[in-house]
Design a protein around this motif. Structure first.
Motif, PDB file in Angstrom:
ATOM      1  N   ALA A 257       1.110  -1.128   0.255  1.00 57.78           N
ATOM      2  CA  ALA A 257      -0.068  -0.188   0.410  1.00 57.78           C
ATOM      3  C   ALA A 257       0.872   1.530  -0.714  1.00 57.78           C
ATOM      4  CB  ALA A 257      -0.909  -0.072   1.290  1.00 57.78           C
ATOM      5  N   VAL A 258       2.113   2.147   0.886  1.00 51.18           N
ATOM      6  CA  VAL A 258       3.121   2.158   0.843  1.00 51.18           C
ATOM      7  C   VAL A 258       3.569   2.735  -0.957  1.00 51.18           C
ATOM      8  CG1 VAL A 258       5.183   3.613   1.746  1.00 51.18           C
ATOM      9  CG2 VAL A 258       2.939   2.470   3.215  1.00 51.18           C
ATOM     10  N   PHE A 378       8.821  14.734   2.144  1.00 48.18           N
ATOM     11  CA  PHE A 378       7.157  14.617   2.224  1.00 48.18           C
ATOM     12  C   PHE A 378       6.971  13.315   2.749  1.00 48.18           C
ATOM     13  CE2 PHE A 378       3.075  14.994  -0.669  1.00 48.18           C
ATOM     14  CZ  PHE A 378       2.502  16.103   0.087  1.00 48.18           C
ATOM     15  N   ALA A 379       7.547  12.162   1.187  1.00 46.74           N
ATOM     16  CA  ALA A 379       7.650  10.702   1.050  1.00 46.74           C
ATOM     17  C   ALA A 379       7.883  10.111   2.977  1.00 46.74           C
ATOM     18  CB  ALA A 379       8.288  10.146   0.327  1.00 46.74           C
ATOM     19  N   VAL A 380       9.040  10.721   3.008  1.00 46.84           N
ATOM     20  CA  VAL A 380       8.754  10.254   4.500  1.00 46.84           C
ATOM     21  C   VAL A 380       7.977  10.011   5.901  1.00 46.84           C
ATOM     22  CG1 VAL A 380      10.020   9.926   6.522  1.00 46.84           C
ATOM     23  CG2 VAL A 380      11.216   9.628   4.370  1.00 46.84           C
ATOM     24  N   ALA A 381       7.188  11.659   5.066  1.00 49.64           N
ATOM     25  CA  ALA A 381       6.666  12.015   6.513  1.00 49.64           C
ATOM     26  C   ALA A 381       5.348  11.708   6.422  1.00 49.64           C
ATOM     27  CB  ALA A 381       6.369  13.868   6.372  1.00 49.64           C
ATOM     28  N   ARG A 382       4.608  11.560   4.839  1.00 53.41           N
ATOM     29  CA  ARG A 382       2.899  10.633   4.448  1.00 53.41           C
ATOM     30  C   ARG A 382       3.055   9.261   4.575  1.00 53.41           C
ATOM     31  NH1 ARG A 382      -0.302  14.213   2.042  1.00 53.41           N
ATOM     32  NH2 ARG A 382       0.948  15.541   2.624  1.00 53.41           N
ATOM     33  N   THR A 383       3.850   9.264   5.197  1.00 53.46           N
ATOM     34  CA  THR A 383       4.043   7.253   5.261  1.00 53.46           C
ATOM     35  C   THR A 383       3.191   6.971   5.871  1.00 53.46           C
ATOM     36  OG1 THR A 383       6.692   6.825   3.559  1.00 53.46           O
ATOM     37  CG2 THR A 383       5.027   4.756   4.965  1.00 53.46           C
ATOM     38  N   ALA A 384       3.078   7.771   7.020  1.00 52.50           N
ATOM     39  CA  ALA A 384       2.588   8.009   8.678  1.00 52.50           C
ATOM     40  C   ALA A 384       1.369   7.802   8.282  1.00 52.50           C
ATOM     41  CB  ALA A 384       3.318   8.574   9.699  1.00 52.50           C
ATOM     42  N   GLY A 385       0.935   8.632   7.323  1.00 55.16           N
ATOM     43  CA  GLY A 385      -1.042   8.812   7.278  1.00 55.16           C
ATOM     44  C   GLY A 385      -1.214   7.599   6.111  1.00 55.16           C
ATOM     45  N   TRP A 386      -0.463   7.409   5.361  1.00 53.57           N
ATOM     46  CA  TRP A 386      -1.019   6.046   4.046  1.00 53.57           C
ATOM     47  C   TRP A 386      -0.995   5.179   5.328  1.00 53.57           C
ATOM     48  CZ3 TRP A 386       4.090   6.843   0.129  1.00 53.57           C
ATOM     49  CH2 TRP A 386       3.750   8.145  -0.170  1.00 53.57           C
TER      50      TRP A 386
END
Length: 418
Positions: A257-258, A378-386
């Protein structure tokens, strides 16, 4: 023989900015925000200062906006997804009902991620990666060509790490949370070091800094990076987040999913936008004036990056927070001045506010980071939201993300092709 000129009744009908704003039910500055985000085209009036807009295009946008605001259950056309993760309204955004900017200013990225996942605050939490997971991810990333972009590296690291996790197909909440707490630090550890002397320990922001800059970080700079990560954890159903939910709907494991989210994030209209703003900022710093740089961008038919946001008619709250922190760092002063020059120059005709991409560009440019650094952040941060959205989707009916296609091809039966 020349074709006859179109009659006025068949000519393209143009609307003024005022007429467009009235038809859309928004303020004139919001019209220019639509232009900035590529949702609406504009044309300058010959010999004048105003812009005109195609009436059919404006009508279509108004129709889409009405459908978006109607909400309601998914019908197979416009998709509406229930979520308890993020709410965006009135130029502010909230994580589980709590002001996201206040959370980011008070808590670390890891603490905000835990809040997003569980609704509980875990003071002092730090994510650590298993040695086996890091080793396999690093080997995979090190085998890539030198020119490989950050999102490619992160996607490869994600898939490689999944092969080291025999429990990846366990979609229970505890198992997915365990994956999240180890995957994010694994992604950071798999990236190549930007310089010597950086240690892989402490808060995630400190570890990530060593992958982005060869400079020794001041505490104020680390705070900006940590706050940026926390601010970018989630932003409702962005394109990449929707891709994650589609994958989770099909019961793909969390790593897959990530990976789906990272694939969409790499688009130039999503995660790469900060890199465009970084390069624009460097050009302004090099020339000492935004006017010729902006003129050249517009002459080439390019949008000005770092300005406006479709979800914020006013100020982007993420940019406001980061600019406030950057003002406390003396090294950021030239880049901050250049960013203000960009906003002021474009405001003569399109009064748009700076968005988070421009704020990130100020940070990355003044910290000795490459133009791709904001994409990594952006990518590292947004992984948590995903992960938060995947967890929600695992509780929904499987394969519900299946809209019906609207076929517009030739009607059957058609003859077999020769």
């Amino acid at each position: 023989m020349r074709d006859p000129e179109p009659s006025p009744s068949h000519a393209e009908r143009r609307l003024t900015t005022k007429e467009t704003a009235e038809l859309l039910g928004v303020k004139p500055e919001t019209v220019y925000a639509y232009v900035s985000r590529g949702q609406l085209g504009s044309r300058r009036v010959p010999g004048g200062r105003g812009s005109t807009f195609d009436a059919d295009e404006v009508t279509a946008l108004a129709r889409r906006n009405r459908r978006d605001s109607a909400g309601g259950p998914a019908t197979g056309g416009e998709l509406s997804v229930r979520t308890r993760v993020t709410l965006i309204e009135a130029d502010r955004y909230y994580f589980r009902g709590v002001d996201a900017t206040a959370l980011a200013l008070r808590h670390s990225y890891e603490e905000v991620a835990e809040w997003l996942w569980t609704g509980r605050m875990s003071p002092g939490v730090e994510f650590t990666a298993p040695a086996a997971s890091v080793a396999v991810a690093r080997r995979a990333v090190d085998s890539l060509p030198e020119h490989t972009g950050p999102t490619d590296r992160l996607r490869v690291a994600t898939i490689a790490a999944s092969t080291a996790d025999p429990l990846r197909f366990d979609l229970s909440e505890d198992a997915v949370l365990g994956t999240a707490r180890t995957l994010i630090p694994t992604l950071v550890a798999a990236l190549p070091q930007a310089g010597r002397g950086h240690r892989d320990e402490g808060p995630l922001a400190r570890r990530l800094w060593g992958r982005l800059s060869g400079k020794t970080p001041a505490e104020a700079s680390l705070r900006v990076l940590d706050t940026a990560l926390a601010l970018l954890v989630d932003h409702d159903l962005a394109a990449s987040t929707l891709a994650v939910r589609v994958a989770a709907s099909a019961r793909a494991h969390a790593y897959a999913a990530v990976s789906a989210g990272l694939g969409v994030l790499e688009g130039p209209l999503h995660g790469a936008a900060g890199g465009h703003a970084h390069r624009l900022l460097l050009d302004v710093l090099d020339q000492g004036d935004a006017a010729p740089v902006i003129a050249e961008e517009l002459r080439a038919g390019r949008r000005i990056p770092g300005l406006g946001h479709r979800l914020y008619p006013g100020e982007d709250p993420r940019a406001r927070v980061l600019f406030g922190l950057l003002e406390e760092i003396p090294e950021s002063a030239p880049a901050l001045a250049a960013a203000r020059d960009i906003v002021a120059t474009t405001a003569r005709h399109a009064p748009l506010h700076a968005n988070v991409d421009l704020a990130l560009a100020v940070f990355t440019a003044s910290s000795g980071m490459p133009s791709t650094a904001s994409e990594t952040i952006f990518a590292v941060a947004r992984t948590a939201g995903w992960i938060a959205h995947a967890l929600e989707e695992y509780q929904e009916r499987p394969l519900r993300m299946r809209p019906s296609g609207h076929y517009v091809g030739p009607r059957p039966p058609q003859p077999l092709p020769e």
